[in-house]
Scaffold this active site. Sequence first.
Site, PDB file in Angstrom:
ATOM      1  N   ASP A  70       0.843  -1.201   0.000  1.00 59.67           N
ATOM      2  CA  ASP A  70       0.000   0.000   0.000  1.00 59.67           C
ATOM      3  C   ASP A  70       0.881   1.255   0.000  1.00 59.67           C
ATOM      4  O   ASP A  70       0.370   2.383  -0.054  1.00 59.67           O
ATOM      5  CB  ASP A  70      -1.025  -0.007   1.142  1.00 59.67           C
ATOM      6  CG  ASP A  70      -0.401  -0.034   2.518  1.00 59.67           C
ATOM      7  OD1 ASP A  70       0.842  -0.087   2.621  1.00 59.67           O
ATOM      8  OD2 ASP A  70      -1.162  -0.006   3.516  1.00 59.67           O
ATOM      9  N   SER A  71       2.199   1.055  -0.016  1.00 60.75           N
ATOM     10  CA  SER A  71       3.123   2.167  -0.292  1.00 60.75           C
ATOM     11  C   SER A  71       2.793   2.803  -1.636  1.00 60.75           C
ATOM     12  O   SER A  71       3.230   3.918  -1.925  1.00 60.75           O
ATOM     13  CB  SER A  71       4.580   1.679  -0.287  1.00 60.75           C
ATOM     14  OG  SER A  71       4.723   0.527  -1.100  1.00 60.75           O
TER      15      SER A  71
ATOM     16  N   GLU B 104       9.326  -3.308  10.632  1.00 60.88           N
ATOM     17  CA  GLU B 104       9.659  -2.015  10.018  1.00 60.88           C
ATOM     18  C   GLU B 104      10.142  -1.011  11.063  1.00 60.88           C
ATOM     19  O   GLU B 104       9.474  -0.791  12.090  1.00 60.88           O
ATOM     20  CB  GLU B 104       8.438  -1.450   9.272  1.00 60.88           C
ATOM     21  CG  GLU B 104       8.744  -0.096   8.639  1.00 60.88           C
ATOM     22  CD  GLU B 104       7.756   0.334   7.566  1.00 60.88           C
ATOM     23  OE1 GLU B 104       6.853  -0.444   7.208  1.00 60.88           O
ATOM     24  OE2 GLU B 104       7.909   1.475   7.077  1.00 60.88           O
TER      25      GLU B 104
ATOM     26  N   LYS C 278      -0.765  -9.403   3.183  1.00 68.20           N
ATOM     27  CA  LYS C 278      -0.018  -8.810   4.298  1.00 68.20           C
ATOM     28  C   LYS C 278      -0.939  -7.840   5.030  1.00 68.20           C
ATOM     29  O   LYS C 278      -1.686  -7.107   4.390  1.00 68.20           O
ATOM     30  CB  LYS C 278       1.218  -8.060   3.796  1.00 68.20           C
ATOM     31  CG  LYS C 278       2.015  -7.411   4.935  1.00 68.20           C
ATOM     32  CD  LYS C 278       3.348  -6.882   4.480  1.00 68.20           C
ATOM     33  CE  LYS C 278       3.312  -5.513   3.873  1.00 68.20           C
ATOM     34  NZ  LYS C 278       2.740  -4.450   4.762  1.00 68.20           N
TER      35      LYS C 278
ATOM     36  N   GLU D 222      -1.213  -5.280   8.822  1.00 64.51           N
ATOM     37  CA  GLU D 222      -0.463  -4.646   9.901  1.00 64.51           C
ATOM     38  C   GLU D 222      -1.131  -4.898  11.254  1.00 64.51           C
ATOM     39  O   GLU D 222      -2.364  -4.932  11.345  1.00 64.51           O
ATOM     40  CB  GLU D 222      -0.392  -3.127   9.654  1.00 64.51           C
ATOM     41  CG  GLU D 222       0.315  -2.775   8.362  1.00 64.51           C
ATOM     42  CD  GLU D 222       0.404  -1.265   8.113  1.00 64.51           C
ATOM     43  OE1 GLU D 222       0.010  -0.469   8.999  1.00 64.51           O
ATOM     44  OE2 GLU D 222       0.881  -0.891   7.024  1.00 64.51           O
TER      45      GLU D 222
ATOM     46  N   ASP E 213      -0.904  -6.315  -0.191  1.00 64.63           N
ATOM     47  CA  ASP E 213      -1.192  -5.636   1.071  1.00 64.63           C
ATOM     48  C   ASP E 213      -2.686  -5.451   1.273  1.00 64.63           C
ATOM     49  O   ASP E 213      -3.413  -5.122   0.329  1.00 64.63           O
ATOM     50  CB  ASP E 213      -0.564  -4.232   1.026  1.00 64.63           C
ATOM     51  CG  ASP E 213       0.416  -3.997   2.156  1.00 64.63           C
ATOM     52  OD1 ASP E 213       0.379  -4.738   3.151  1.00 64.63           O
ATOM     53  OD2 ASP E 213       1.226  -3.066   2.015  1.00 64.63           O
TER      54      ASP E 213
HETATM   55  O1  KIV Z   1       3.498  -1.004   1.591  1.00 67.45           O
HETATM   56  C1  KIV Z   1       4.653  -1.441   1.535  1.00 67.45           C
HETATM   57  O2  KIV Z   1       5.364  -1.329   0.526  1.00 67.45           O
HETATM   58  C2  KIV Z   1       5.173  -2.111   2.715  1.00 67.45           C
HETATM   59  C3  KIV Z   1       6.629  -2.425   2.766  1.00 67.45           C
HETATM   60  C4  KIV Z   1       7.423  -1.201   2.919  1.00 67.45           C
HETATM   61  C5  KIV Z   1       6.942  -3.447   3.779  1.00 67.45           C
HETATM   62  O3  KIV Z   1       4.450  -2.357   3.620  1.00 67.45           O
END
Ligand code: KIV
Length: 270
Positions: A49-50, A187, A118, A120, A88
């Site tokens: 989600d970056s 992180e 993934k 959080e 994510d």
């Molecule tokens: O969103 C993302 O790219 C991430 C990584 C930096 C681990 O969560």
Amino acid sequence: MADAPAKVTTATLRARKGGPEKIAVVTAYDVVFARLADQAGLDVVLVGDSMGMVVQGERSTLPVTLDDVVYHSRIVSRGLTRAHLVADMPFMSYQASVEDGMRAAGRLMKEGNAEAVKLEGGVEVAELVRRLVGAGIPVMGHVGLTPQSIHQFGGFKVQGRTDEQRAHILEGARAVTDAGAYALVLEAVPHKLAAEITAAIPALTIGIGAGPGCDGQVMVMHDLLGLEPSWKPRFVRRYAEMGKAVAEAFAAYAADVRAGRFPSDRESYE
Ligand code: KIV
């Protein structure tokens, strides 16, 4: 003809826990970079989600929607033959209820072609992790600096420097792993804490700003390729200066067009 390299799966990744070769993870958001990462032998490609910050130009990851991640995961999947694909779960696709989380993860697997999701958090997401794993959906956790909680943290700040934060992160890492996560992103935590967690849990640890003691490392592709020259935090190592190279190429093209040097006769049809 040489054998095609073996597909990376959660099983082949898990087998590398504590082994001599660390796991290399990179983010990607489109088919071109996904294919390049796959061909270069990256083990895992994360549709992070970056994307909110590096692709969409937002100030945080919070505005990213489930539709955004489904879309990018699907196009990234078309570039992969070997690497393991993780997508994510964006902000508020799982925080309100376990049912929301189950449905969101289901979309990422069915429509986004993800091979794992993934999410959080620690103790508060353990029940969801258990349910996802029970439904056959592999889960990568994410503790430490969890960007979906930046407003809680007061910014992008290193976590785990106080005894209270340290205990919270350790408890979260254990809870997510006990619930069945096969891997855990750590992180922006002190490297000693990351090494301690790596030794304490059976899941793979994947670090970003967490030092060398993790089982693997992840980087945002824009950071490692130098696509945003003004952004260079301490944990980033640049492997290319693509931002500069691309800007120079655009400028050279514009100059050629303006001066009538492009196209040439050879670049034109009879
Ligand atoms: O969103 C993302 O790219 C991430 C990584 C930096 C681990 O969560």
